[in-house]
Design an enzyme around this catalytic site. Structure first.
Site, mmCIF file in Angstrom:
data_model
loop_
_atom_site.group_PDB
_atom_site.id
_atom_site.type_symbol
_atom_site.label_atom_id
_atom_site.label_comp_id
_atom_site.label_asym_id
_atom_site.label_seq_id
_atom_site.Cartn_x
_atom_site.Cartn_y
_atom_site.Cartn_z
ATOM 1 C CD GLU A 1 -8.656 7.268 -0.958
ATOM 2 O OE1 GLU A 1 -7.655 7.207 -1.675
ATOM 3 O OE2 GLU A 1 -9.203 6.249 -0.455
ATOM 4 C CE LYS B 1 -4.432 5.520 -1.417
ATOM 5 N NZ LYS B 1 -5.788 5.233 -1.964
ATOM 6 C CB CYS C 1 -7.458 4.366 1.348
ATOM 7 S SG CYS C 1 -8.524 2.928 1.059
#
Length: 573
Positions: free
Chosen positions: A41, A113, A149
């Site tokens: 990321e 995300k 994540c």
């Protein structure tokens, strides 16, 4: 599909260096016959980029770096990289945290995300807009459930509550995916590798989908990233696990996934040791060439400075560490001898500088003002501050990085001197309780096969040696008791009453410790940045008011002070 997992160590803001690392592993992946290379990321910027994301020029440079990656990726290889991407709509935060699929010289797809952590050390909603919906990337004949994540951390079915309403893992599974792919920048804390592996295993078993996880490794200021990249089968069996705290590269074939592998049992002390070594090394190296040539450690003959020095030697090499012992009128000969023995064992440059002339000069200077008062903490702390001035002078003169040596137990209760032993640029042990420091010392010696840290340093009672016969337990309970209380109060947020009830410790003792913690927040706010190895470290992830009075209304309708609340501002600085 042959997938390369590229666990790389990126530096915040170093776009050229980060791109070079990505292309290095991309070439390795191409040479190994991979079809897709997966990176962490925000690997283009390094994590966390913080307010660099507010600078338009920086974002322009990020765009150029992504374009360069797309154009210079090896032919026939696709890259999954993390980068901030501008939000072109008129609503919301101006950036997305995005995983970009680069192939054939251009961006082929992107997934942003959804779950933006904004707690403890994380502050992503400050910069990023959450992605409202899931999208599957189809590539190489597979439907890839790409996410970033935190997007995987809301899937625990047994959790007492969920922080977010959305569950990207479930939503991707509902869309029909052949493989979960997670790009992460997940920092280390004790217990985190085990928790992470368990969570991935549960996701695999729940949905019957294998999982590729690629995490950042390395340290950026306080945060240390352990890596722990891995592949798990649809049955939740580990097929490959990267080593912790170092770069790693592995190619996994989805059509020939391989057999399950054993994972070594968790060794928390070894992990803490390796994390701190990496933290020191990257802090020095990533500040740039020529900034710090060596690390400087004030050696007291005690356990904290000895462990700090040993970690620095492992991180940087003996030729880049300088130890200085600074005896006063109250220093024992054993402290000086132990400091010298440590330096000889480690093979470092060593100096002895007496602070007695400086302390005597301060006493003479202050004598008219202090006349008629009892000698106490102020006079004791003159010695600590004389050492701080000495070490900072050496640091300034020779360009060394001064490492502070205070542990988490001392920092918690304020058993440290502002502008004295707290002086320095990096706090190595500030998130390690005293009892764990002893275990790290034993680990250092066990790794070496001999007592690098002198046995007398480990066995003698800890002391600041600021007055005759002083030991830490004159002011503090035994460290095993103190640390048990601090772990519950600082890391688990328990009240003094709950701690006393559950542990059997005297409420008056627990209350005193809690008050010491809160009233010394002003000291910690001025401390050097500290390497984080726990789930709740002092620093940016713990925000407690300095100026406060904790009271409540009791059953009689009267105001009263809450247990553990500071009664007054501390003066023993």
């Amino acid at each position: 599909m042959r997938i390369a997992l590229c666990q790389i160590n990126t530096t915040v803001g170093d776009l050229a260096g980060n791109v070079a690392r990505v292309l290095r592993d991309a070439r390795r992946a191409a040479d190994a016959g991979a079809d897709l290379a997966v990176f962490p990321e925000l690997c283009v910027t390094g994590y966390p980029p913080q307010d660099l994301l507010d600078r338009p020029a920086f974002l322009d440079d990020v765009d150029a770096a992504v374009e360069h990656l797309a154009q210079h990726a090896p032919d026939g290889l696709a890259l999954l990289v993390g980068a901030p991407v501008r939000n072109d709509t008129p609503v919301g935060k101006r950036l997305f945290n995005t995983a970009l699929l680069l192939a054939e010289g251009a961006v082929q797809a992107g997934v942003s995300k959804t779950l933006l952590p904004t707690y403890d050390v994380f502050d992503e909603y400050r910069y990023f807009e959450p992605c409202p919906e899931r999208e599957v990337i189809e590539w190489g004949g597979l439907r890839l459930g790409v996410h970033l994540c935190e997007d995987m951390w809301n899937n625990e079915e047994q959790a007492p509550y969920h922080l977010y309403a959305a569950n990207p893992i479930d939503e991707l599974a509902a869309l029909g995916v052949d493989l979960f792919v997670n790009l992460s920048a997940s920092p280390y804390a004790t217990g985190k590798p085990t928790e992470r592996r368990r969570l991935i295993r549960e996701s695999c078993r729940e949905h019957g989908v294998p999982f590729v996880y690629v995490n950042q490794v390395g340290a950026n200021t306080e945060l240390i990233f352990d890596g722990d990249s891995q592949v798990q089968s649809a049955a939740g069996e580990g097929l490959w696990h990267a080593p912790l705290f170092e770069e790693a590269f592995h190619v996994w074939d989805s059509e020939a996934p391989g057999d399950p592998v054993e994972v070594a049992p968790e060794d928390v002390t070894a992990e803490i040791h390796d994390a701190l070594v990496l933290g020191v090394r990257d802090y020095v190296e990533k500040t740039g060439p020529g900034v710090f040539d060596k690390a400087l450690v004030g050696l007291s003959g005690g356990i904290d400075s000895a462990v700090t020095c040993a970690l620095a030697v492992e991180a940087l090499g003996a030729d880049r560490v300088v130890g200085v012992t600074m005896p006063s009128a109250y220093s024992s000969s054993g402290s000086v001898d132990d400091s010298r023995a440590l330096a000889e064992n480690l093979g470092i440059e060593f100096h002895q500088v007496s602070i007695r002339p400086a302390v005597d000069a301060f006493r003479a200077m202050l004598e008219p003002l202090f006349a008629g008062t009892d000698e106490g903490v102020a006079e004791e702390n003159v010695q600590a501050r004389a050492r701080g001035v000495t070490l900072m002078a050496i640091s300034n003169k020779f360009g060394h990085l001064l490492l502070t040596t205070g542990n988490k137990s001392e920092m918690a209760v304020g058993y440290a001197t502002l502008y004295g032993d707290m002086s320095g640029g990096l706090a190595v042990l500030s998130d390690v309780f005293k009892t764990e420091v002893y275990r790290v010392a034993e680990h250092v010696n066990a790794r070496a096969g001999r007592d690098l840290i002198p046995r007398t340093t480990i066995t003698k009672p800890p002391s600041a040696e600021l007055k005759p016969g002083q030991v830490d337990q004159d002011s503090l309970p035994p460290y095993d008791v103190l640390d048990a209380i601090l772990e519950r109060f600082v890391e688990q947020h328990e009240s003094p009453a709950a701690i006393a009830s559950e542990t059997g410790y005297d409420l008056a003792l627990v209350d005193r410790i809690a008050r010491m913690v809160d009233r010394n927040e002003y000291k910690r706010r001025q401390a050097a940045p500290g390497l984080r190895v726990s789930s709740k470290a002092f620093g940016p992830g713990r925000r407690v008011p300095i100026v406060m009075q904790r009271t409540r209304i009791n059953t009689a309708g009267q105001g009263e002070r809450v247990e553990g609340a500071p009664a007054a501002t501390a003066v023993d600085a």
